[in-house]
Scaffold this active site. Structure first.
Site, PDB file in Angstrom:
ATOM      1  N   THR A   1      27.636  14.655  -2.710  1.00  0.00           N
ATOM      2  CA  THR A   1      27.309  15.925  -3.345  1.00  0.00           C
ATOM      3  C   THR A   1      28.371  16.985  -3.081  1.00  0.00           C
ATOM      4  O   THR A   1      28.494  17.955  -3.835  1.00  0.00           O
ATOM      5  CB  THR A   1      25.928  16.411  -2.867  1.00  0.00           C
ATOM      6  OG1 THR A   1      24.953  15.415  -3.214  1.00  0.00           O
ATOM      7  CG2 THR A   1      25.524  17.723  -3.482  1.00  0.00           C
TER       8      THR A   1
ATOM      9  N   TYR B   1      27.338   5.377   5.863  1.00  0.00           N
ATOM     10  CA  TYR B   1      26.839   5.934   4.604  1.00  0.00           C
ATOM     11  C   TYR B   1      26.971   4.852   3.547  1.00  0.00           C
ATOM     12  O   TYR B   1      28.074   4.523   3.107  1.00  0.00           O
ATOM     13  CB  TYR B   1      27.647   7.185   4.256  1.00  0.00           C
ATOM     14  CG  TYR B   1      27.288   7.868   2.961  1.00  0.00           C
ATOM     15  CD1 TYR B   1      26.097   7.587   2.278  1.00  0.00           C
ATOM     16  CD2 TYR B   1      28.141   8.819   2.412  1.00  0.00           C
ATOM     17  CE1 TYR B   1      25.791   8.229   1.088  1.00  0.00           C
ATOM     18  CE2 TYR B   1      27.837   9.467   1.230  1.00  0.00           C
ATOM     19  CZ  TYR B   1      26.668   9.159   0.574  1.00  0.00           C
ATOM     20  OH  TYR B   1      26.353   9.793  -0.622  1.00  0.00           O
TER      21      TYR B   1
ATOM     22  N   LYS C   1      22.727   6.037   6.536  1.00  0.00           N
ATOM     23  CA  LYS C   1      22.160   6.742   5.395  1.00  0.00           C
ATOM     24  C   LYS C   1      22.162   5.764   4.230  1.00  0.00           C
ATOM     25  O   LYS C   1      23.224   5.343   3.755  1.00  0.00           O
ATOM     26  CB  LYS C   1      22.975   7.987   5.039  1.00  0.00           C
ATOM     27  CG  LYS C   1      22.484   8.684   3.771  1.00  0.00           C
ATOM     28  CD  LYS C   1      23.424   9.792   3.319  1.00  0.00           C
ATOM     29  CE  LYS C   1      22.995  10.350   1.966  1.00  0.00           C
ATOM     30  NZ  LYS C   1      23.932  11.375   1.454  1.00  0.00           N
TER      31      LYS C   1
END
Length: 306
Positions: free
Chosen positions: A53, A142, A171
C-alpha cells in the site's frame, strides 16, 4: 523499540500506511506525519510503512528510509512500528533493514523477493541471510503471491521459525484461507500470523492469528481496531457486525489498483495534500471514481471515529 524484545506483544490492527506524495511526486513528509498522528488517535495498535500500500517499489532506498524516520519520530514507543524493508534485491533489503533497526523499528516486514520466482530452498536461504545479519531484530515474512509470483510454503515458514529465534511471524496476503491454517498447524500458534487480506482478517482470529495488517485501516482505523478488540473481548457478534459493515470500504480499495482509490479518498477528506501515485500506477479514472463515490456513500460512516 520497547516491543522489539517481546514481539509476541505486537498484535491487533497494524495500519499499513499509504506513502503520501506531493502533486509533483515528492514524498510528502508533512502529510505522512498527519497520517501517523491520526492512526494513533484512532486507536490503531501498530503502524507499518513500506508495504504494498505504500508503493515501495516506486521509491528509492533513501526515500524509504527517510519516510521511516518521519514515522518513527511521531510514533515513539506508543505502538509497535513494523516497516516494510524488503526488495527484489538482497543488498537493498539488507540496507533498508539495517536502517530500520537503527531507527528503532520493533520488527521488519520483509517481502518475498518478487519477479525472480525463487524456489522454496532459495526463499529459505534469502530469509536465513537476513535473519543472520540482524539477530537482534524480529523478522516477519511478507507473503503476497498475487504481487510477487511466489508463495512461501508452510514448511518453509516452519524451517525458518525453527532455525532462527528472530524469525517470529508472517503476514499472509493470500486468499487461500487453508494456507493460513496450514502455516499455524506447521509452526504452532506461537508463530505470529497477521492477515493482509481484508475479508480474512476476522476469520484468522478464530484460528489463533495475531491480528491484521489491513489496508482498509487507512480509511477506517477506529473500526478496524475496534473489530479486533471486540473479538478479543469475546463480543464476537459485534465484531462480525463491523466486519460486514466494512465490506463497502474494502471493495472501494480495489476498484482500481490499491492504493490509488484510498489516496483519492484521503485527499478528499483533507488528510493528505495530494492523491498522487507514482508510475506505473495512475489516479482513478472517471468510471472508477463513480464507483468509489457510490461505495463511500454506502460505507463512509466508518471513516469517522466510532
Amino acid at each position: 523499540m520497547k516491543f522489539r524484545t517481546d514481539p509476541a506483544t505486537i498484535r491487533g490492527s497494524i495500519a499499513p500506511l499509504v506513502t503520501p506524495f506531493t502533486a509533483d511526486g515528492a514524498v510528502d513528509h508533512d502529510s505522512l506525519r498527519g497520517l501517523v498522528r491520526w492512526q494513533l488517535e484512532s486507536g490503531s495498535h501498530g503502524i507499518s510503512l513500506g508495504g504494498s500500500t505504500g508503493e515501495p517499489s516506486a521509491q528509492s532506498a533513501a526515500e524509504r528510509v527517510a519516510a521511516m524516520r518521519t514515522a518513527v519520530t511521531e510514533i515513539g514507543d506508543r505502538v509497535p512500528f513494523l516497516p516494510g524493508t524488503g526488495s527484489h534485491k538482497l543488498d537493498e533489503t539488507l540496507e533498508i533493514t539495517a536502517a530500520a533497526r537503527e531507527l528503532g523499528a520493533d520488527a521488519a516486514l520483509v517481502i518475498t523477493p518478487y519477479y525472480a520466482r525463487p524456489t522454496q530452498e532459495a526463499l529459505y536461504q534469502w530469509y536465513a541471510t537476513v535473519a543472520r545479519e540482524f539477530p537482534d531484530l524480529p523478522l516477519v515474512a511478507y507473503n503476497v503471491p498475487s504481487r510477487t509470483a511466489v508463495d512461501i510454503a508452510p514448511d518453509t515458514v516452519r524451517r525458518l521459525f525453527t532455525d532462527f529465534d528472530n524469525f517470529v511471524g508472517v503476514k499472509e496476503t493470500t486468499k487461500d484461507f487453508e494456507h493460513f491454517s496450514r502455516v499455524l498447524h506447521a509452526c504452532g500458534r506461537e508463530l505470529l500470523v497477521w492477515s493482509g487480506i481484508e475479508l480474512l482478517c476476522l476469520p484468522l482470529l478464530a484460528l489463533g492469528g495475531a491480528g491484521f495488517v489491513s489496508a482498509v485501516s487507512n480509511l477506517a482505523p477506529t473500526a478496524v481496531a475496534r473489530m479486533y478488540e471486540l473479538w478479543e473481548a469475546g463480543d464476537h457478534e459485534a465484531a462480525r457486525e463491523l466486519h460486514y459493515r466494512l465490506h463497502p470500504l474494502v471493495d472501494l480499495l480495489f476498484v482500481e489498483t490499491n492504493p490509488s482509490p484510498a489516496k483519492w479518498v484521503l485527499e478528499q477528506q483533507g488528510r493528505i495534500a495530494s492523491h498522487h501515485v507514482r508510475p506505473p500506477l495512475t489516479p482513478p479514472t472517471e468510471d472508477g471514481l463513480a464507483r468509489v463515490r457510490a461505495l463511500l456513500a454506502e460505507g463512509g460512516d466508518l471513516t469517522q471515529q466510532l
